[in-house]
Design an enzyme around this catalytic site. Structure first.
Site, PDB file in Angstrom:
ATOM      1  N   ALA A   1       0.749  -1.102  -0.039  1.00 22.91           N
ATOM      2  CA  ALA A   1      -0.121  -0.120  -0.005  1.00 22.91           C
ATOM      3  C   ALA A   1       0.831   1.342   0.031  1.00 22.91           C
ATOM      4  O   ALA A   1       0.528   2.323  -0.747  1.00 22.91           O
ATOM      5  CB  ALA A   1      -0.929  -0.079   1.079  1.00 22.91           C
ATOM      6  N   TYR A   2       1.916   1.227   0.780  1.00 22.97           N
ATOM      7  CA  TYR A   2       2.792   2.338   0.829  1.00 22.97           C
ATOM      8  C   TYR A   2       3.530   2.569  -0.528  1.00 22.97           C
ATOM      9  O   TYR A   2       3.352   3.748  -1.047  1.00 22.97           O
ATOM     10  CB  TYR A   2       3.924   2.102   1.961  1.00 22.97           C
ATOM     11  N   GLY A   3       4.111   1.579  -1.141  1.00 23.60           N
ATOM     12  CA  GLY A   3       4.665   1.722  -2.557  1.00 23.60           C
ATOM     13  C   GLY A   3       3.682   2.085  -3.446  1.00 23.60           C
ATOM     14  O   GLY A   3       4.056   3.010  -4.341  1.00 23.60           O
TER      15      GLY A   3
END
Length: 142
Positions: free
Chosen positions: A11-13
Site C-alpha cells: 500500500a505504501y509503495g
C-alpha cells in the site's frame, strides 16, 4: 518505495508510485508555462512512520481478533506477527540525519534549473538501478 517492489510495503509503495507518476506527468504538462516540477525520492530516513511498539501491540491484537480464520491460516501467525518486528527494526538501517532531503527540497525550490528528480540519501538510486537493469530474479534475491 514507489519505484521498486518492497515486501510488506504494497500500500505504501502503491501510493508513492502514484505520486511519482503524477509528478512526472505534471513536470511534462506544466513545462510549457515555465512551471518546474521536481520529485524527491529519498532513501530510508528515520521519520517515525512505522509507529511505536505500543501502537503495534494494539494493532496486532485487533488484527488477530478480527482476521478471518482462513486468512490467518493462509498467511500464518508467524508472518502476521512478524510484521511488527520487521517494521520496527527498519529504522536501524535508516539515516537519522534528514539534511540530505532538506537540501534537495531547498535546491528544488530555489535553483534556476532544478532537477526533475532528486535521490537524496545513501543508496537511494542503487536499488532502482538494480531493479531496472538486472533480471527480476536477481532483484528479488537481492
Amino acid at each position: 518505495a514507489g519505484g521498486i517492489p518492497l515486501p510488506r510495503y504494497a500500500a505504501y509503495g502503491a501510493s508513492k508510485a502514484a505520486l511519482a507518476m503524477f509528478s512526472g506527468v505534471m513536470r511534462q504538462e506544466l513545462s510549457k508555462w515555465g512551471i518546474k516540477v521536481a520529485a524527491i525520492h529519498p532513501s530510508g530516513f528515520r521519520t517515525g512512520i512505522q509507529g511505536t511498539s505500543d501502537i503495534w501491540d494494539k494493532q496486532e491484537e485487533e488484527l488477530m481478533e478480527n482476521l478471518p480464520e482462513d486468512t490467518r491460516k493462509a498467511y500464518g501467525d508467524e508472518y502476521l506477527l512478524g510484521l511488527k518486528s520487521y517494521l520496527l527494526h527498519m529504522p536501524m538501517y535508516c539515516d537519522a540525519n534528514l539534511s540530505p532531503v532538506l537540501n534537495a527540497v531547498l535546491h528544488a525550490l530555489l535553483a534556476k534549473r532544478p532537477h526533475g528528480l532528486y535521490t537524496p540519501g545513501k543508496g537511494a538510486y542503487m536499488p532502482l538501478c538494480i531493479f531496472c537493469y538486472f533480471p527480476l530474479w536477481f532483484y528479488d534475491f537481492f
